[in-house]
Design an enzyme around this catalytic site. Structure first.
Site, PDB file in Angstrom:
ATOM      1  N   GLU A  15       0.900  -0.904   0.095  1.00  0.00           N
ATOM      2  CA  GLU A  15       0.125  -0.014   0.044  1.00  0.00           C
ATOM      3  C   GLU A  15       0.877   1.278   0.070  1.00  0.00           C
ATOM      4  O   GLU A  15       0.409   2.318   0.327  1.00  0.00           O
ATOM      5  CB  GLU A  15      -0.920   0.057   1.075  1.00  0.00           C
ATOM      6  CG  GLU A  15      -1.937  -1.063   1.216  1.00  0.00           C
ATOM      7  CD  GLU A  15      -2.793  -1.451   2.331  1.00  0.00           C
ATOM      8  OE1 GLU A  15      -3.595  -0.663   2.736  1.00  0.00           O
ATOM      9  OE2 GLU A  15      -2.255  -1.961   3.460  1.00  0.00           O
ATOM     10  N   SER A 147      -6.246  -2.990   2.008  1.00  0.00           N
ATOM     11  CA  SER A 147      -6.520  -2.221   0.403  1.00  0.00           C
ATOM     12  C   SER A 147      -6.919  -3.304  -0.444  1.00  0.00           C
ATOM     13  O   SER A 147      -6.996  -3.303  -1.542  1.00  0.00           O
ATOM     14  CB  SER A 147      -5.351  -1.656  -0.119  1.00  0.00           C
ATOM     15  OG  SER A 147      -5.251  -0.126   0.529  1.00  0.00           O
ATOM     16  N   TYR A 211      -9.591   2.833  -5.297  1.00  0.00           N
ATOM     17  CA  TYR A 211      -8.653   3.700  -5.763  1.00  0.00           C
ATOM     18  C   TYR A 211      -8.545   4.114  -7.246  1.00  0.00           C
ATOM     19  O   TYR A 211      -7.961   5.326  -7.505  1.00  0.00           O
ATOM     20  CB  TYR A 211      -7.122   3.617  -5.339  1.00  0.00           C
ATOM     21  CG  TYR A 211      -6.933   3.090  -3.959  1.00  0.00           C
ATOM     22  CD1 TYR A 211      -7.224   3.955  -2.935  1.00  0.00           C
ATOM     23  CD2 TYR A 211      -6.672   1.635  -3.565  1.00  0.00           C
ATOM     24  CE1 TYR A 211      -6.776   3.484  -1.453  1.00  0.00           C
ATOM     25  CE2 TYR A 211      -6.563   1.154  -2.263  1.00  0.00           C
ATOM     26  CZ  TYR A 211      -6.650   2.185  -1.151  1.00  0.00           C
ATOM     27  OH  TYR A 211      -6.726   2.044   0.253  1.00  0.00           O
ATOM     28  N   ARG A 251     -11.312   2.768  11.144  1.00  0.00           N
ATOM     29  CA  ARG A 251     -12.659   2.633  10.432  1.00  0.00           C
ATOM     30  C   ARG A 251     -12.701   1.118  10.178  1.00  0.00           C
ATOM     31  O   ARG A 251     -11.746   0.325  10.270  1.00  0.00           O
ATOM     32  CB  ARG A 251     -12.100   3.113   8.955  1.00  0.00           C
ATOM     33  CG  ARG A 251     -13.239   3.147   8.124  1.00  0.00           C
ATOM     34  CD  ARG A 251     -12.866   3.360   6.267  1.00  0.00           C
ATOM     35  NE  ARG A 251     -12.373   2.061   6.129  1.00  0.00           N
ATOM     36  CZ  ARG A 251     -11.467   1.769   5.355  1.00  0.00           C
ATOM     37  NH1 ARG A 251     -10.431   2.495   5.145  1.00  0.00           N
ATOM     38  NH2 ARG A 251     -11.048   0.454   4.980  1.00  0.00           N
ATOM     39  N   ASP A 253     -14.871  -2.077   8.651  1.00  0.00           N
ATOM     40  CA  ASP A 253     -15.533  -2.753   7.354  1.00  0.00           C
ATOM     41  C   ASP A 253     -16.344  -3.589   7.587  1.00  0.00           C
ATOM     42  O   ASP A 253     -16.212  -4.547   8.141  1.00  0.00           O
ATOM     43  CB  ASP A 253     -14.404  -3.044   6.292  1.00  0.00           C
ATOM     44  CG  ASP A 253     -13.540  -2.025   5.991  1.00  0.00           C
ATOM     45  OD1 ASP A 253     -13.487  -0.870   6.371  1.00  0.00           O
ATOM     46  OD2 ASP A 253     -12.194  -2.129   5.427  1.00  0.00           O
ATOM     47  N   GLU A 265     -13.132  -6.475   9.483  1.00  0.00           N
ATOM     48  CA  GLU A 265     -11.887  -6.219   9.898  1.00  0.00           C
ATOM     49  C   GLU A 265     -11.931  -4.603  10.247  1.00  0.00           C
ATOM     50  O   GLU A 265     -12.938  -3.857  10.185  1.00  0.00           O
ATOM     51  CB  GLU A 265     -10.855  -6.125   8.817  1.00  0.00           C
ATOM     52  CG  GLU A 265     -11.068  -5.056   7.755  1.00  0.00           C
ATOM     53  CD  GLU A 265      -9.762  -4.448   6.885  1.00  0.00           C
ATOM     54  OE1 GLU A 265      -8.735  -4.831   7.263  1.00  0.00           O
ATOM     55  OE2 GLU A 265     -10.177  -4.025   5.938  1.00  0.00           O
ATOM     56  N   ASN A 267      -9.502  -1.181  10.798  1.00  0.00           N
ATOM     57  CA  ASN A 267      -8.241  -0.433  10.321  1.00  0.00           C
ATOM     58  C   ASN A 267      -7.691   0.704  11.239  1.00  0.00           C
ATOM     59  O   ASN A 267      -8.679   1.367  11.544  1.00  0.00           O
ATOM     60  CB  ASN A 267      -8.574   0.230   8.807  1.00  0.00           C
ATOM     61  CG  ASN A 267      -8.973  -0.991   7.927  1.00  0.00           C
ATOM     62  OD1 ASN A 267      -8.165  -1.811   7.245  1.00  0.00           O
ATOM     63  ND2 ASN A 267     -10.289  -0.917   7.469  1.00  0.00           N
ATOM     64  N   GLY A 271      -7.062   5.253   5.476  1.00  0.00           N
ATOM     65  CA  GLY A 271      -6.428   6.441   4.361  1.00  0.00           C
ATOM     66  C   GLY A 271      -6.954   7.562   4.511  1.00  0.00           C
ATOM     67  O   GLY A 271      -8.176   7.951   4.904  1.00  0.00           O
TER      68      GLY A 271
HETATM   69  N1  LIG Z   1     -16.456 -12.453   3.558  1.00  0.00           N
HETATM   70  C1  LIG Z   1     -16.686 -11.760   2.657  1.00  0.00           C
HETATM   71  N2  LIG Z   1     -17.674 -11.809   2.076  1.00  0.00           N
HETATM   72  C2  LIG Z   1     -18.091 -10.749   0.978  1.00  0.00           C
HETATM   73  N3  LIG Z   1     -17.015  -9.975   0.751  1.00  0.00           N
HETATM   74  C3  LIG Z   1     -15.909  -9.776   1.284  1.00  0.00           C
HETATM   75  C4  LIG Z   1     -15.553 -10.733   2.383  1.00  0.00           C
HETATM   76  N4  LIG Z   1     -14.310 -10.468   2.780  1.00  0.00           N
HETATM   77  C5  LIG Z   1     -13.845  -9.498   1.965  1.00  0.00           C
HETATM   78  N5  LIG Z   1     -14.684  -8.962   1.094  1.00  0.00           N
HETATM   79  C6  LIG Z   1     -14.929  -7.876   0.143  1.00  0.00           C
HETATM   80  O1  LIG Z   1     -13.358  -7.444   0.142  1.00  0.00           O
HETATM   81  C7  LIG Z   1     -13.137  -6.252   0.593  1.00  0.00           C
HETATM   82  C8  LIG Z   1     -11.833  -6.205   1.386  1.00  0.00           C
HETATM   83  O2  LIG Z   1     -11.865  -7.203   2.273  1.00  0.00           O
HETATM   84  P1  LIG Z   1     -11.155  -6.762   3.764  1.00  0.00           P
HETATM   85  O3  LIG Z   1     -11.500  -8.197   4.585  1.00  0.00           O
HETATM   86  O4  LIG Z   1     -11.898  -5.559   4.315  1.00  0.00           O
HETATM   87  O5  LIG Z   1      -9.664  -6.513   3.510  1.00  0.00           O
HETATM   88  P2  LIG Z   1      -8.585  -5.372   3.390  1.00  0.00           P
HETATM   89  O6  LIG Z   1      -7.985  -5.290   4.676  1.00  0.00           O
HETATM   90  O7  LIG Z   1      -7.944  -5.759   2.053  1.00  0.00           O
HETATM   91  O8  LIG Z   1      -9.562  -4.260   3.106  1.00  0.00           O
HETATM   92  C9  LIG Z   1     -14.133  -5.840   1.519  1.00  0.00           C
HETATM   93  O9  LIG Z   1     -14.680  -4.528   1.487  1.00  0.00           O
HETATM   94  C10 LIG Z   1     -15.456  -6.723   0.662  1.00  0.00           C
HETATM   95  O10 LIG Z   1     -15.875  -5.749  -0.495  1.00  0.00           O
HETATM   96 MG   LIG Z   2     -11.304  -3.356   4.400  1.00  0.00          MG
END
Ligand SMILES: Nc1ncnc2c1ncn2[C@@H]1O[C@H](COP(=O)(O)OP(=O)(O)O)[C@@H](O)[C@H]1O
Ligand SMILES: [Mg+2]
Length: 304
Positions: A15, A147, A211, A251, A253, A265, A267, A271
């Site tokens: 990143e 990301s 991005y 933040r 998610d 997760e 964060n 960003g």
């Molecule tokens: N279990 C899941 N089911 C559906 N979509 C997911 C799932 N895990 C991740 N995603 C999709 O992938 C994106 C990134 O996943 P995330 O776990 O937030 O990791 P990162 O740390 O890369 O942001 C999420 O914002 C979502 O759109």
């Molecule tokens: Mg995420």
């Protein structure tokens, strides 16, 4: 006298470019406000830069590995200069999706079901385990990346190919796929700041959707949802912030499916680019980018 701020950006994670952008945006807004700014990489010269410049506060604009995972925080502790965002322990816990999810579960914060895989058993055994515990489709992702780097939605058909792509990781995570809406919540100190909904035009909220302005993810604020549901997701984010022991701004998610929230997760170094969500949530709540950054700087000097 001008207040000296050292901004740490760049770094070695995947990143890096986003971090450089975050650093630039922070520098731009602070320069207008009579701060003396120095931007530095977290490299071998960091100690020299810190000792020569003698910053009042270090703004950690790094993302991902070595910037968001407790490593740089450990080094910053040794300089005894206040730095922004979470400390060593919270940063390392939040960056590790396996450990943080276990803490979410312990604290009754709903998160997608998951297993981990260390490439130590046969693919066919793994497929059986997925069938038994999760069901396809699943989401395959690194345990400590951000990301959406190397996040894949997998079916039974393509999972082998994806796992082969991820062999460089020691361990990865496989989660049940949660459909529905994408909601993110910002927490500022001990307060819920607000929520935003993302409607990616792409298959999911991947790196391009995050991005690339041309990939056109729609940002929806305020989130259209009954007040009690919005309160529910914001309370989940605040609870996650607290149980992980975070500081400053975070933040979280979420996915929202069949009236249920799933925390993906948290964060600890969200960003601060032009497309970033925390500044957008702050702006909607009448906190300008400048006020947000100055709050983060001030918070850095409070007890960790
Ligand atoms: N279990 C899941 N089911 C559906 N979509 C997911 C799932 N895990 C991740 N995603 C999709 O992938 C994106 C990134 O996943 P995330 O776990 O937030 O990791 P990162 O740390 O890369 O942001 C999420 O914002 C979502 O759109
Ligand atoms: Mg995420």
């Amino acid at each position: 006298m001008k207040k000296k701020i050292l901004i740490l950006s760049g770094g070695i994670s995947k990143e890096r470019l986003i971090s450089l952008d975050t650093g630039l945006q922070v520098a731009k807004v602070l320069k207008k406000n009579d701060y003396e700014i120095k931007i530095s990489e977290p490299d071998n010269n960091l100690g020299k830069h810190i000792n020569q410049f003698k910053p009042k506060v270090i703004f950690n604009a790094l993302h991902g590995q070595f910037g968001e995972d407790g490593y740089i925080q450990t080094i910053l502790e040794s300089f005894r200069i206040p730095y922004t965002h979470s400390g060593v322990i919270a940063s390392s816990i939040a960056m590790d999706k396996e450990i943080s999810k276990k803490i979410f579960i312990k604290n009754k914060i709903n998160t997608p079901k998951f297993i981990t895989y260390s490439f130590n058993k046969k693919f066919s055994d793994l497929i059986n385990e997925i069938n038994k515990k999760l069901k396809f489709p699943v989401v395959v992702k690194p345990i400590n990346e951000g990301s959406s780097v190397n996040v894949y939605i997998c079916t039974k058909k393509n999972i082998k190919k994806i796992l082969n792509l991820m062999k460089s990781y020691k361990k990865i995570m496989i989660e049940e796929f949660i459909g529905g809406r994408e909601i993110q919540v910002a927490v500022m100190g001990d307060k819920k700041l607000g929520a935003i909904e993302l409607k990616p035009k792409r298959k999911f909220y991947d790196y391009q959707a995050k991005y690339n302005t041309n990939a056109k993810t729609q940002h929806i604020i305020p989130v259209e949802m009954p007040k009690n549901k919005l309160d529910e997701v914001m309370n989940m984010a605040l609870k996650a912030h607290k149980v992980i022991g975070c500081k400053g701004v975070t933040r979280s998610d979420f996915k929202f499916y069949k009236n249920k929230f799933y925390l993906l997760e948290i964060n600890t170094q969200p960003g601060m680019t032009k497309l970033s969500l925390v500044p957008e949530i702050a702006a909607y709540n009448k906190i300008s980018f400048k006020e947000l950054i100055e709050w983060i700087l001030k918070d850095a000097s409070s007890k960790r």
